[in-house]
Scaffold this motif. Structure first.
Motif, PDB file in Angstrom:
ATOM      1  N   MET A  42       1.609  11.718  -0.298  1.00 40.91           N
ATOM      2  CA  MET A  42       2.568  11.349  -1.324  1.00 40.91           C
ATOM      3  C   MET A  42       3.652  10.423  -0.758  1.00 40.91           C
ATOM      4  SD  MET A  42       2.721  12.019  -4.379  1.00 40.91           S
ATOM      5  CE  MET A  42       3.718  11.820  -5.743  1.00 40.91           C
ATOM      6  N   GLU A  43       3.931  10.632   0.518  1.00 41.86           N
ATOM      7  CA  GLU A  43       4.956   9.829   1.159  1.00 41.86           C
ATOM      8  C   GLU A  43       4.526   8.367   1.229  1.00 41.86           C
ATOM      9  OE1 GLU A  43       7.095   9.581   5.535  1.00 41.86           O
ATOM     10  OE2 GLU A  43       6.150  11.446   4.889  1.00 41.86           O
ATOM     11  N   TYR A  44       3.196   8.125   1.462  1.00 38.95           N
ATOM     12  CA  TYR A  44       2.691   6.757   1.546  1.00 38.95           C
ATOM     13  C   TYR A  44       2.809   6.035   0.204  1.00 38.95           C
ATOM     14  CZ  TYR A  44       0.708   8.171   6.005  1.00 38.95           C
ATOM     15  OH  TYR A  44       0.553   8.619   7.281  1.00 38.95           O
ATOM     16  N   VAL A  45       2.592   6.765  -0.874  1.00 40.66           N
ATOM     17  CA  VAL A  45       2.702   6.164  -2.211  1.00 40.66           C
ATOM     18  C   VAL A  45       4.145   5.762  -2.488  1.00 40.66           C
ATOM     19  CG1 VAL A  45       2.412   6.588  -4.685  1.00 40.66           C
ATOM     20  CG2 VAL A  45       0.696   7.448  -3.074  1.00 40.66           C
TER      21      VAL A  45
ATOM     22  N   ARG B 293       6.482   5.035  -0.323  1.00 38.56           N
ATOM     23  CA  ARG B 293       6.836   3.897   0.509  1.00 38.56           C
ATOM     24  C   ARG B 293       6.247   2.599  -0.046  1.00 38.56           C
ATOM     25  NH1 ARG B 293       5.890   6.018   6.692  1.00 38.56           N
ATOM     26  NH2 ARG B 293       7.565   7.548   6.719  1.00 38.56           N
ATOM     27  N   SER B 294       4.988   2.681  -0.493  1.00 40.41           N
ATOM     28  CA  SER B 294       4.331   1.487  -1.033  1.00 40.41           C
ATOM     29  C   SER B 294       5.044   0.981  -2.287  1.00 40.41           C
ATOM     30  CB  SER B 294       2.866   1.796  -1.372  1.00 40.41           C
ATOM     31  OG  SER B 294       2.167   2.153  -0.208  1.00 40.41           O
ATOM     32  N   VAL B 295       5.402   1.890  -3.172  1.00 38.20           N
ATOM     33  CA  VAL B 295       6.099   1.496  -4.403  1.00 38.20           C
ATOM     34  C   VAL B 295       7.461   0.913  -4.066  1.00 38.20           C
ATOM     35  CG1 VAL B 295       7.144   2.395  -6.528  1.00 38.20           C
ATOM     36  CG2 VAL B 295       4.859   3.146  -5.840  1.00 38.20           C
ATOM     37  N   THR B 296       8.183   1.510  -3.154  1.00 37.64           N
ATOM     38  CA  THR B 296       9.509   1.015  -2.760  1.00 37.64           C
ATOM     39  C   THR B 296       9.402  -0.368  -2.122  1.00 37.64           C
ATOM     40  OG1 THR B 296      10.214   3.294  -2.355  1.00 37.64           O
ATOM     41  CG2 THR B 296      11.573   1.549  -1.407  1.00 37.64           C
ATOM     42  N   ASN B 297       8.441  -0.554  -1.237  1.00 36.70           N
ATOM     43  CA  ASN B 297       8.278  -1.848  -0.571  1.00 36.70           C
ATOM     44  C   ASN B 297       7.850  -2.937  -1.564  1.00 36.70           C
ATOM     45  OD1 ASN B 297       8.977  -0.813   1.909  1.00 36.70           O
ATOM     46  ND2 ASN B 297       6.847  -0.449   2.549  1.00 36.70           N
ATOM     47  N   LEU B 298       6.969  -2.609  -2.489  1.00 37.95           N
ATOM     48  CA  LEU B 298       6.529  -3.582  -3.483  1.00 37.95           C
ATOM     49  C   LEU B 298       7.684  -3.987  -4.398  1.00 37.95           C
ATOM     50  CD1 LEU B 298       4.011  -5.077  -4.535  1.00 37.95           C
ATOM     51  CD2 LEU B 298       3.670  -3.189  -6.115  1.00 37.95           C
TER      52      LEU B 298
END
Length: 144
Positions: free
Chosen positions: A1-4, A6-11
């Motif tokens: 869940m942490e990877y998701v 991070r991905s949304v925040t970075n995008l």
């Protein structure tokens, strides 16, 4: 869940930081890639072909070998000649038979098809000539 997360925040951060200068730079880079990619692929293909040819060459270069192309093979089957002498050609007379040798019936069928095509073309040309003659005659007729 942490990877998701991070991905949304970075995008989201990537799109928020876009300035007109960065957008133009991105469009130029993508456009140049799209324009140059086919040429780069051709260049890479040439280098790859040279590499394959270098691997295929025998180490003994004293005896060069002839290259066989598909066009060399295609030229072996031609239109049969117009001969109704009833004799079949012997296989040993001219060399070994190839898979594209024509049988007697096949030669006759091919000659018949070619004659029909030529007759149809002659009829079409004759009709065109008649139409042109009719137009010439109509010019001289009096219209009332």
């Amino acid at each position: 869940m942490e990877y998701v997360n991070r991905s949304v925040t970075n995008l989201r951060a990537s799109f928020e930081d876009l300035t007109p200068q960065k957008i133009i730079r991105l469009v130029v880079i993508v456009g140049a890639y799209a324009l140059l990619r086919p040429y780069l692929m051709k260049l890479g293909g040439k280098f790859q072909m040279r590499g394959h040819e270098a691997q295929e060459e025998p180490e003994d270069t004293a005896a060069p070998r002839a290259k066989l192309t598909p066009n060399d093979i295609r030229g072996q089957a031609g239109i049969p000649e117009d001969s109704d002498d009833g004799e079949e050609e012997e296989e040993g007379a001219e060399g070994p038979a190839i898979a594209t040798d024509w049988g007697k019936k096949a030669r006759r069928r091919q000659r018949h098809v070619l004659k029909e095509l030529l007759d149809a073309e002659e009829r079409r040309l004759a009709e065109l000539q008649e139409d042109e003659e009719d137009k010439d005659i109509e010019e001289f007729l009096e219209k009332e």
